[in-house]
Design a protein around this motif. Structure first.
Motif: not given
Length: 179
Positions: A162-171, A137-143
């Motif tokens: 890759n679920k681990v690599l794709d977990s990164w967000i950049y701002g 899911g994306t609960k943490i990512q969405d917040k």
């Protein structure tokens, strides 16, 4: 982490900048410290410290794979000192943070709860959102994305498959120019 990117960050900040490495895991911290010592990195400051939503200790559950270590407040694992990001920034008199890189094993909510006073001092972020530890899911990512957008960041993603690599967000702060 264990300092895999620390030499790169030192090169980026040059002789006048500083790199602060905060690592909650005692075993990862030992490797990080050894890494920075062996490379003679003088403008690097390491702390065996967790970022949280309070200045109270937390516990670190460590396993064989440091990538999926987890923090908790239930007294499971090794006790680690913790602080809010606001308190850390104030204690170290940091006026500006060029990049905040965060990989804190599911404690992203706690970090956000403890950085409202100083979020405006941060120009860029790279945050690993550990939804993959909790069934996807994306609960943490969405917040995290909502919090950053509320504070003036444009958000970017990588899609490596890759679920681990794709977990990164950049701002990046909206007012900063793109490279």
């Amino acid at each position: 982490g264990i300092g895999t990117e620390v030499c790169y960050f030192v090169d980026q900040v040059g002789n006048t900048g500083k790199v602060f490495n905060l690592e909650a895991s005692p075993s990862s911290f030992r490797i990080l410290s050894l890494h920075t010592q062996k490379n003679g990195l003088t403008n690097v400051h390491n702390a065996n410290l967790a970022i949280s939503n309070s200045n109270e200790p937390i516990w670190m559950e460590e396993g064989d794979n440091y990538v999926v270590n987890a923090v908790n407040k239930d007294a499971r694992g090794v006790q680690v000192e913790a602080t809010t990001l606001d308190q850390f920034i104030t204690d170290h008199q940091l006026d500006r943070i060029a990049l905040l890189k965060v990989n804190i094993e599911g404690a992203e909510y706690d970090m956000m709860d403890g950085m409202d006073k100083t979020i405006d001092r941060i120009d860029n972020v790279a945050i690993s959102c550990h939804d993959f530890l909790y069934g996807g899911g994306t609960k943490i990512q969405d917040k995290v994305v909502g919090y950053l957008e509320k504070h003036g960041f444009d958000i970017y993603y990588e899609e490596a498959g890759n679920k681990v690599l794709d977990s990164w967000i950049y701002g990046k702060r909206s007012h900063l120019k793109q490279p």
